[in-house]
Write an enzyme that holds these catalytic residues in place. Structure first.
Site, mmCIF file in Angstrom:
data_model
loop_
_atom_site.group_PDB
_atom_site.id
_atom_site.type_symbol
_atom_site.label_atom_id
_atom_site.label_comp_id
_atom_site.label_asym_id
_atom_site.label_seq_id
_atom_site.Cartn_x
_atom_site.Cartn_y
_atom_site.Cartn_z
ATOM 1 C CE LYS A 22 11.673 2.703 0.711
ATOM 2 N NZ LYS A 22 12.127 3.604 1.786
ATOM 3 N NE ARG A 92 16.160 2.819 0.279
ATOM 4 C CZ ARG A 92 15.886 2.486 -0.978
ATOM 5 N NH1 ARG A 92 16.510 1.465 -1.560
ATOM 6 N NH2 ARG A 92 14.970 3.156 -1.645
ATOM 7 N N GLY A 101 6.836 9.715 3.874
ATOM 8 C CA GLY A 101 7.467 10.691 4.749
ATOM 9 C C GLY A 101 7.335 10.387 6.228
ATOM 10 C CG MET A 103 8.226 5.133 9.476
ATOM 11 S SD MET A 103 7.874 3.432 9.693
ATOM 12 C CE MET A 103 7.492 2.961 8.062
ATOM 13 N NE ARG A 336 6.941 5.089 -4.365
ATOM 14 C CZ ARG A 336 7.347 5.875 -3.402
ATOM 15 N NH1 ARG A 336 7.076 5.576 -2.158
ATOM 16 N NH2 ARG A 336 8.024 6.967 -3.656
ATOM 17 C CG HIS A 452 -31.935 17.457 6.487
ATOM 18 N ND1 HIS A 452 -31.823 18.635 5.778
ATOM 19 C CD2 HIS A 452 -33.045 16.841 6.023
ATOM 20 C CE1 HIS A 452 -32.841 18.722 4.943
ATOM 21 N NE2 HIS A 452 -33.601 17.652 5.085
ATOM 22 C CB SER A 746 -36.472 -2.149 -0.974
ATOM 23 O OG SER A 746 -35.371 -1.288 -1.107
ATOM 24 C CB CYS A 814 -33.478 1.686 -1.449
ATOM 25 S SG CYS A 814 -34.621 1.542 -0.069
ATOM 26 C CE1 TYR A 834 -33.548 -2.112 -5.539
ATOM 27 C CE2 TYR A 834 -34.617 -4.111 -6.347
ATOM 28 C CZ TYR A 834 -34.638 -2.963 -5.567
ATOM 29 O OH TYR A 834 -35.729 -2.662 -4.807
HETATM 30 P P1 ADP Z 1 11.877 7.179 1.000
HETATM 31 O O1 ADP Z 1 11.050 6.039 1.427
HETATM 32 O O2 ADP Z 1 11.692 8.386 1.825
HETATM 33 O O3 ADP Z 1 11.771 7.446 -0.473
HETATM 34 P P2 ADP Z 1 14.300 5.770 0.462
HETATM 35 O O4 ADP Z 1 14.689 4.690 1.365
HETATM 36 O O5 ADP Z 1 13.673 5.382 -0.812
HETATM 37 O O6 ADP Z 1 13.387 6.767 1.266
HETATM 38 O O7 ADP Z 1 15.559 6.631 0.179
HETATM 39 C C1 ADP Z 1 15.474 7.893 -0.392
HETATM 40 C C2 ADP Z 1 16.470 8.027 -1.503
HETATM 41 O O8 ADP Z 1 17.779 7.784 -1.035
HETATM 42 C C3 ADP Z 1 16.308 7.039 -2.633
HETATM 43 O O9 ADP Z 1 15.383 7.435 -3.556
HETATM 44 C C4 ADP Z 1 17.689 7.070 -3.249
HETATM 45 O O10 ADP Z 1 17.792 8.160 -4.119
HETATM 46 C C5 ADP Z 1 18.550 7.249 -2.056
HETATM 47 N N1 ADP Z 1 19.124 5.971 -1.661
HETATM 48 C C6 ADP Z 1 18.655 5.066 -0.786
HETATM 49 N N2 ADP Z 1 19.459 3.997 -0.713
HETATM 50 C C7 ADP Z 1 20.467 4.226 -1.563
HETATM 51 C C8 ADP Z 1 21.620 3.492 -1.952
HETATM 52 N N3 ADP Z 1 21.886 2.302 -1.439
HETATM 53 N N4 ADP Z 1 22.426 4.038 -2.868
HETATM 54 C C9 ADP Z 1 22.165 5.248 -3.376
HETATM 55 N N5 ADP Z 1 21.111 5.985 -3.064
HETATM 56 C C10 ADP Z 1 20.273 5.494 -2.168
HETATM 57 MG MG MG Z 2 12.074 6.192 -1.823
#
Ligand code: ADP
Ligand code: MG
Ligand code: MG
Length: 866
Positions: A22, A92, A101, A103, A336, A452, A746, A814, A834
């Site tokens: 990220k 974040r 999901g 962290m 990403r 098997h 082989s 093989c 091969y």
């Molecule tokens: P995850 O990894 O679970 O997607 P994120 O860190 O991407 O978590 O955060 C989830 C959502 O929170 C982001 O997609 C965005 O919509 C919102 N978000 C995160 N940081 C900000 C920010 N600085 N301003 C506005 N929205 C934010």
């Molecule tokens: Mg996100």
């Protein structure tokens, strides 16, 4: 001195290992001028330090954070904790490898009882300010203090019910003020103290919580399941908040730059107006398709389309983005590489070559061969709705529907009668082969990925779920129990050998999809690879299939399956029961025409391409029934006499040929006669390679070569090569001596793995090997992915010594490993000629071989989905 914190604007080149996925994305977007809120990243190294120091924040970290916070204040013109117009941030997590999901994220951090009023005044939107505050308490409570998110959701739900509204946005400012009070109460109950009012305390504890989230049990389990190392740590991103929940000119959304299920170009995504963060994916309100954004927020929409184009141009890869619109202005919050289905992966790669975004080499390098596997078999319709009754190992990909049959004879009879059947067994044995041939799929209760059932099913390209724990079988009553449900023989089930799922009843299936995109990509792959790809095929049908999939010959044709067929087994048994060589010769003479016929079929199917035929390999007792089913007292005696405590190390392989030369003589005769017959019929001489199994000593091969040459000469003149499997450690070590008698080697890496590791395959899987893998003593199953440092070292030795003695000796592999991408890469590096694998894996091996060649040439693959 190490630095632990970097602004987005100074970090573009630091990479995802240090910044997490990220953070790296935010820094890169900042660098190319895409609108991203300002912020900074605390590196993964800081979290590693933290863990190493028994959860003490590294010295200086707090200072560094404070310094960067100050810069953020300067950049935004707002102050953290200001009671009038506060700077708010999100905190974040973001590891180097994506852990969806696993962290967490906290939004609106920096608010307190006082600044929430200031925010309301500054924005003139009291409703918004309290919405932001209640979200903060909820997320902070959850992430930092482990408060149950449902408690908050429940309070919100109750309030909505009381007010008679469906939607969060219908709640008034006063409602939200009230909600904040309930949330604070819930927080206090859980944390034992009031929601912290000091923003710096909030930030410090949030950073710690993100660090701690790396080591939660669920994160550990996820890493284990996905082979992610435990010591990478996670970065923390502190990002200025932009507000999608600031009215109808604001919103938030997610988008892919192309359709992730088909790969087609065009907009694909969803958004919500007046919403924040995860509202879109949380399913509280129904999001709108992205196309509607064009109507509602036209300017931001145009900006979004342009941004997506620029992102693709920069990353040269389909992107999955998260964005927010604040008062009509677009901000990107994440980008990403997008996860996609296998057909989409192909389409996107091919399209991007055509669009001039990437080269053919890159297109080939970035496709994951494992993902393509599903396309080579029928699959469960992705749109189908069904319930999984039990799960086992995904032993051989593809899905199949059919009636339950509990023994191979029934499978054969009913399959031949045109019924779709699934052979359900405790585990299978070579005696069941005839049932495999007629069954749609195989389900077993016992056994691992190389049991098997699994090996044979993969070889035949039949779906197989093995080792299904929820399955018990009562053959006597013709019943099974599946995940606690009792079913009878004849009831319909569906198995998915790609996922291991077993379903009661019928599910809609879609056919294999070697489409145009797949073909094109493979054609490109063929341009780049140097390693040839052959198939392991025992029948003319398999040979035809293999050729369709692009096999350049047969690397292993096992002759024992030909012995198993119903019309031959009695003759084979007579041969084994024979009291002397003459009687044995008589039985073998009856077998010969059958073998010859099989070989003719295979030679014709493979016209112009080499066919390696392995002479009889398995211990003879495999052709006899179990003792209690012996057909006569003599047979019982013979079964007892042939019994061995370690059959895999017993009288098998070339030892059979040396003990009972008439068997190999018959096979050589059948091969030569077949070759002559085909040559006469077609005018083209088959490229024959005769292979002796399980050689340990040069003297064994010297004698067998002599037998081969003598017998072939008796049958007239055909050209052929005579070689050996290399599947024992001694053979690797004495490869120079053995090479003197061989035209080719082989590597039989299944046996070589067993004998090098001292693992009996049948006893390892499902038993101690499972523990080894769970406990990380080993990181991969050595029967699936070549143990390159151990077995591979022996192979390397064998290659060097063999070439030292005979520079032009032909070398191949093989074992099952021939279809495993990592193992294919090793074989490429080893300079083998091969690899040979089951027909259905040939396309994957072609791709993997090309990738290995490209990697050597410096074209690396792109990790998707990070
Ligand atoms: P995850 O990894 O679970 O997607 P994120 O860190 O991407 O978590 O955060 C989830 C959502 O929170 C982001 O997609 C965005 O919509 C919102 N978000 C995160 N940081 C900000 C920010 N600085 N301003 C506005 N929205 C934010
Ligand atoms: Mg996100
Ligand atoms: Mg999320």
């Amino acid at each position: 001195m190490e630095t632990f914190v970097y602004d987005f604007s100074e970090a573009a080149d630091l990479g995802r290992e240090l910044l997490g996925g990220k953070g790296a994305g935010l820094a890169e977007m900042t660098a190319i001028g895409i609108p991203v809120p300002a912020g900074f990243t605390v590196t993964t190294e800081a979290s590693v330090e933290y863990m190493r120091n028994s959860r003490a924040l590294p010295a200086r970290l707090e200072e560094e954070i404070a310094a960067h916070l100050e810069r953020l204040e300067e950049a935004t013109g707002k102050r953290f904790g200001d009671s009038e117009d506060p700077l708010l941030v999100s905190v974040r997590s973001g590891a180097a490898v994506s852990m969806p999901g696993m962290m967490d994220t906290i939004l609106n951090l920096g608010l307190n009882d006082e600044s929430v009023e200031g925010l309301a005044r500054a924005t003139g939107n009291e409703r918004f300010a309290y919405d932001a505050y209640r979200r903060l308490i909820q997320m902070y409570g959850n992430v930092v203090d482990g408060a149950d998110p449902h408690a908050f959701e429940q309070a919100l739900g109750e309030l909505k019910r009381e007010r008679g509204v469906n939607d969060d946005v219908e709640l008034s400012a006063d409602d939200l003020r009230e909600l904040v009070e309930s949330f604070r109460r819930i927080y206090r109950e859980r944390a034992g103290s009031d929601f912290p009012q000091d923003p710096r305390e909030q930030l410090q504890r949030a950073v710690r919580a993100v660090f701690d989230s790396w080591d939660t049990p669920r994160a550990q389990v996820y890493r284990r399941a996905n082979g992610i190392p435990d010591d990478l740590g996670t970065a923390v991103n502190v990002v200025q908040m932009v507000f999608g929940n600031n009215g109808d000119e604001s919103g938030t959304g997610v988008a892919f730059t192309r359709d992730p299920s088909t790969g087609e170009q065009g907009l694909w995504g969803e958004f919500l107006t007046n919403a924040q963060g995860e509202d879109v994916v949380a399913g509280i309100r129904t999001p709108l398709p992205l196309a509607e954004m064009k109507e509602r927020l036209p300017e931001a929409f145009d900006q979004l389309v342009e941004t997506m184009r620029r992102l693709e141009e920069h990353y040269r890869e389909m992107q999955d983005i998260e964005f927010t619109i604040e008062n009509g202005r677009l901000y990107l919050l994440q980008t990403r590489s997008g996860k996609r289905t296998a057909p989409a992966a192909l389409r996107i790669a091919v399209d991007m070559v055509e669009e001039g975004l990437i080269s053919k080499e890159e297109a080939v390098a970035r496709i994951d061969p494992r993902q393509l596997n599903q396309l080579l078999h029928p699959m469960i319709d992705p749109k189908a709705d069904y319930e999984v009754a039990a799960k086992g190992l995904n032993a051989s990909p593809g899905a199949a529907t059919g009636k339950i049959v509990l023994d191979a004879d029934a499978a054969e009879d009913r399959g031949k009668a045109g019924e779709d059947v699934i052979l359900v067994r405790w585990e299978t044995t070579p005696d069941d082969i005839h049932g495999f041939l007629e069954a749609r799929g195989i389900l077993t209760a016992q056994g691992g990925m190389t049991s098997h059932a699994a090996v044979v099913a993969r070889g035949m390209g039949k779906p197989c779920v093995a080792g299904c724990e929820g399955l018990t079988i009562d053959v006597g009553r013709q019943k099974i129990s599946l995940g606690g449900r009792e079913l009878s023989a004849g009831d319909v089930i569906t198995i998915d050998g790609g996922t291991g799922e077993v379903i009661v009843g019928e599910v809609n299936l879609v056919p294999p999809q070697i489409n145009e995109d797949f073909e094109r990509l493979l054609t490109w792959a063929d341009e780049f690879r140097t390693l040839k790809v052959r198939a392991n095929a025992d029948t003319p049908q398999d040979a035809v299939k293999a050729r369709e999939f692009g096999a350049q010959g047969i690397g292993l044709c096992r002759t024992e399956h030909m012995f198993m067929a119903e019309d031959r087994l009695p003759i084979v048994r007579a041969m084994i029961m024979a009291s002397g060589a003459d009687e044995r010769r008589e039985a073998l003479a009856r077998l010969l025409p059958h073998q010859q016929e099989d070989f003719e079929g295979i030679f014709e199917a493979m016209a112009g391409l080499p066919v390696t035929i392995r002479l009889l390999d398995p211990p003879l007792h495999e052709f006899l029934p179990p003792l209690d089913e012996a057909e006569s007292p003599e047979m019982a005696r013979r079964i007892r006499a042939l019994r061995e405590s370690n059959p895999m190390l017993g009288t098998r392989g070339c030892r059979l040929g040396l003990l009972f030369p008439e068997i190999y003589e018959m096979q050589v005769r059948a091969i030569v006669r077949a070759a002559r017959a085909v040559q006469e019929r077609t005018g083209e001489a088959p490229l024959v390679e005769i292979m002796h199994p399980l050689v340990a000593f040069a003297e064994e091969l010297r004698r067998l070569r002599e037998l081969t040459v003598r017998t072939a000469a008796e049958e007239g003149d055909v050209e052929y090569l005579c070689g050996t499997m290399i599947e024992l450690p001694r053979a690797c070590l004495r490869a120079d001596e053995i090479a003197a008698h061989a035209d080719f080697f082989s590597f039989g890496t299944n046996d070589l793995t067993q004998t090098t590791l001292g693992f009996s395959r049948d006893d390892a899987e499902g038993k101690f090997l499972t523990h080894y893998l769970d406990d990380r003593i080993l990181t991969a199953n050595p029967f699936e992915t070549l143990d390159t440092s151990g077995v591979g070292d022996l192979m390397q030795t064998a290659v060097e010594r063999a070439r030292g003695a005979k520079p032009d000796i032909k070398l191949g592999i093989c074992g099952e490993h021939g279809g495993d991408p990592a193992s294919v890469a090793f074989c490429h590096d080893l300079g083998l000629a091969y690899v040979s694998c089951s027909p259905y894996r040939v396309p994957l091996a072609r791709l993997a071989a090309a990738q290995a060649a490209l990697k050597q040439a410096g074209v690396s693959s792109v990790q998707v989905g990070g």
